[in-house]
Design an enzyme around this catalytic site. Structure first.
Site: not given
Length: 277
Positions: A32, A63, A87, A156-157
């Site tokens: 990406q 989060h 991240d 966490d996509s």
């Protein structure tokens, strides 16, 4: 980048603009387009394929809500698997718990991890924790072949495009179910019920086809400008959702507390109807 503005399209008829003051980093990773910019309102911002992923100003809402509702529902989490989350924000919240002994984190794009470590040191602070085992590989294949059993799996996509599409499938959720312990919990970010209704409904249906219990909860995240943002907590065994007043969350959090925990699972009528459709 378009002059000093990023234009992020949510649908064919709806988009937002973010004014930037500086481009700190740009690269085309294997998967990406990755950019790190300074924005006027939100500080440093991570952008993937033109879409804002996280900012240093409001990251804590997303989060904390990905992690703490499940951590305060399960009786005792020791082993955690994170799929995605390059991240480091979810990891940052998980390492706050002393009960956790092992954290496997599977991220497909090493470029996201490296950029976060360099440009978002507070968000990515959990990577140095000795309990963390970072694996740069495909999360879909990892859960298919994994033999470790986990108490908690967090998906966490990014949005269901490109390499993340398979992380929303029934087959993937079935593989996750298989590697959870008897009382295990899965949490998956579930998009916006307002603007991404079909995706939201598909996620819920696929999870419901696999897990005996699933609960949608909500949070408002300012930079996810698409109405309330949904999360789905799926519990492997038939067990009541713990939202009792005896929850004692960690101190020092910026968003989550036990009142938020209770209220987040109270859904407006239009979302309830979407889940029944």
């Amino acid at each position: 980048m378009l002059q000093e503005w990023i234009h992020e399209e949510h649908t064919d008829g709806y988009g937002v603009k973010w004014k930037i003051t500086e481009v700190l980093h740009e690269e085309q990773t294997k998967y990406q387009k990755l950019s790190v910019v300074n924005t006027v309102e939100w500080g440093r911002t991570l952008i993937l394929d033109g879409n804002v992923q996280t900012t240093e100003t409001d990251e804590y809402i997303y989060h904390e809500m990905m992690v703490h509702p499940a951590m305060n529902t399960h009786d005792h989490v020791e082993k955690v698997l994170i799929i995605g989350g390059g991240d480091g924000g979810v990891l940052k919240e998980i390492v706050k718990y002393d009960t956790v002994t092992k954290i496997d984190m599977v991220e497909i794009d090493e470029g996201v991890v490296n950029a976060s470590k360099k440009y978002f040191p507070k968000i990515s602070s959990g990577f140095v924790d000795q309990r963390v085992n970072l694996l740069i590989e495909d999360g879909i294949q990892y859960v298919k072949n994994c033999t470790t059993k986990y108490d908690l799996v967090i998906i966490d996509s990014s949005d269901p495009i490109g390499p993340a599409i398979g992380l929303y499938s029934k087959d993937f959720y079935q593989d996750v179910f298989s590697l959870l312990k008897e009382a295990g919990i899965m949490v998956a970010q579930s998009e916006s019920p307002m603007f991404y209704r079909e995706i939201f409904q598909s996620i819920y249906k696929n999870i419901s086809d696999v897990f005996p219990q699933q609960f949608v909860y909500l949070a408002s995240i300012p930079t996810y400008i698409a109405g309330p943002w949904a999360f789905t907590m799926a519990i492997k065994r038939d067990n009541p959702l713990k939202i009792a007043s005896d929850i004692e969350p960690l101190t020092g959090l910026q968003y989550y507390n036990k009142n938020i925990h209770c209220s987040a699972f109270s859904l407006p009528e239009y979302i309830k109807k979407l889940l029944l459709a």
